[in-house]
Design an enzyme around this catalytic site. Structure first.
Site, PDB file in Angstrom:
ATOM      1  N   ASN A 124     -28.838  35.858 -42.585  1.00 26.05           N
ATOM      2  CA  ASN A 124     -27.737  36.157 -43.493  1.00 26.05           C
ATOM      3  C   ASN A 124     -27.250  37.579 -43.201  1.00 26.05           C
ATOM      4  O   ASN A 124     -27.808  38.284 -42.354  1.00 26.05           O
ATOM      5  CB  ASN A 124     -28.129  35.952 -44.957  1.00 26.05           C
ATOM      6  CG  ASN A 124     -29.277  36.860 -45.401  1.00 26.05           C
ATOM      7  OD1 ASN A 124     -29.419  37.996 -44.931  1.00 26.05           O
ATOM      8  ND2 ASN A 124     -30.112  36.368 -46.310  1.00 26.05           N
ATOM      9  N   GLU A 129     -29.914  40.404 -43.686  1.00 27.05           N
ATOM     10  CA  GLU A 129     -30.935  40.380 -42.627  1.00 27.05           C
ATOM     11  C   GLU A 129     -30.388  40.924 -41.318  1.00 27.05           C
ATOM     12  O   GLU A 129     -31.074  41.658 -40.600  1.00 27.05           O
ATOM     13  CB  GLU A 129     -31.449  38.953 -42.442  1.00 27.05           C
ATOM     14  CG  GLU A 129     -32.284  38.453 -43.619  1.00 27.05           C
ATOM     15  CD  GLU A 129     -32.341  36.942 -43.729  1.00 27.05           C
ATOM     16  OE1 GLU A 129     -33.057  36.454 -44.621  1.00 27.05           O
ATOM     17  OE2 GLU A 129     -31.649  36.253 -42.948  1.00 27.05           O
ATOM     18  N   ASP A 155     -32.272  27.224 -47.557  1.00 29.42           N
ATOM     19  CA  ASP A 155     -33.133  26.120 -47.123  1.00 29.42           C
ATOM     20  C   ASP A 155     -32.301  24.873 -46.839  1.00 29.42           C
ATOM     21  O   ASP A 155     -32.538  24.157 -45.861  1.00 29.42           O
ATOM     22  CB  ASP A 155     -34.155  25.781 -48.214  1.00 29.42           C
ATOM     23  CG  ASP A 155     -35.102  26.932 -48.522  1.00 29.42           C
ATOM     24  OD1 ASP A 155     -35.153  27.880 -47.730  1.00 29.42           O
ATOM     25  OD2 ASP A 155     -35.789  26.863 -49.553  1.00 29.42           O
TER      26      ASP A 155
END
Length: 327
Positions: free
Chosen positions: A205, A208, A275
């Site tokens: 993302n 990150e 997820d």
């Protein structure tokens, strides 16, 4: 997007086997009502009404694979205690293959307890150990994966920095998947970020990407520059940067960049959205070679799950409905 493609994915998913390797967690919800403040401290008093346990982390990724009709094989580590037993029972109940889980007596099962009132989270309590797994556990994990790699269609590496995906484990897994030409997707965090080389899809993302590259990203020019710098470092076939409510960007080897908007109509809870993206994306990639098509499906899936409370899986009929509404 063609609705016929969703029908095709629904049918083809039943023939696919996906391995999820990563940090397995148990999500615990204590649900109740708050109607007064404690006289002992300025904090709310929760009158607890119920407890709910759900699959979290890599286990939630595996659950999403199952609800999309494919077989999910989960490889991870749990503790030898009640939370580990609860987690395993949930996996069996949800038809996730838990035969390859490893029990480690030296560490607890990761559990995240969320205390909620009227659908609002008051506090979260984490119980976990983040140190790297031992060499013996590494050996067991690598051996288990090697025994099934030929019979699977894709691999998801789901890293939450809880110590499972060590540099050695990553290297051995990628060595095996490269040899057997398997689809490999990665949901990274902070540790060992640059060890995931030459994978099918690397999906950080924005936060990150920014933290690992050591650059504050304030505009599109910086974002594109940093993304291409990362691309050069790890050489994935595709780099997908998720941007929350702004959708996602796909960076491809041919130097093309594709922007996809979010399809979320109402954001109720973002828990587990990442997820859902990685599971749907990976499964679609084992059916079609188009990363754009797969990412569009995953984007719709994320939009669906953001409208649900807590970590919840997604189903093909919900994705179909989302695509239909978008058209």
């Amino acid at each position: 997007m063609d609705l016929g493609k969703i029908t095709e994915y629904t049918s083809e998913s039943k023939r696919k086997r996906i391995v999820v390797i990563g940090d397995v967690m148990l999500d615990h919800y204590i649900i109740g009502n708050v109607d007064r403040i404690s006289p002992e401290a300025p904090v709310p008093i929760l009158n607890a009404k119920s407890d709910d346990y759900r699959l979290g982390g890599a286990a939630n990724v595996a659950l999403n694979i199952v609800t999309l009709g494919a077989e999910a094989i989960l490889i991870g580590v749990i503790g030898n205690e009640v939370n580990g037993r609860i987690l395993r029972e949930l996996l069996v109940k949800k038809n996730v293959n838990s035969d390859y889980l490893i029990v480690d007596d030296s560490r607890p099962t990761t559990i995240k307890t969320r205390i909620t009132s009227k659908m609002q989270q008051i506090v979260r309590v984490d119980r976990e150990v983040k140190t790297d797994i031992s060499t013996a556990i590494e050996d067991s994990l690598i051996e288990k994966f090697a025994s099934i790699v030929e019979s699977i269609d894709g691999v998801i590496l789901e890293d939450y920095n809880k110590g499972l995906l060590t540099s050695r484990v990553i290297g051995k897994i990628l060595e095996l998947t490269t040899r057997h030409k398997k689809v490999v997707t990665v949901d990274p965090k902070m540790n060992n970020f640059f060890d995931y080389k030459n994978v099918t899809v690397f999906k950080p993302n924005l936060l990150e990407l920014s933290k690992n590259m050591g650059v504050i990203i304030k505009d599109d020019k910086t974002l594109y520059s940093v993304a291409w710098e990362l691309f050069a470092k790890i050489s994935p076939q595709n780099l997908i940067v998720t941007l929350g409510e702004k959708g996602m960007l796909i960076f491809k080897k041919d130097k093309k960049v594709i922007s996809l908007p979010t399809y979320a109509r109402e954001v109720f809870d973002v828990s587990g959205a990442g997820d859902t993206v990685i599971s749907t994306l990976t499964l679609a990639l084992t059916i079609t070679e188009s990363v754009l098509e797969s990412a569009m499906v995953a984007n719709h899936a994320a939009g669906v799950v953001c409208g649900k409370n807590g970590t919840s899986p997604v189903y093909w009929d919900e994705i179909y409905e989302s695509v239909e509404q978008e058209q």
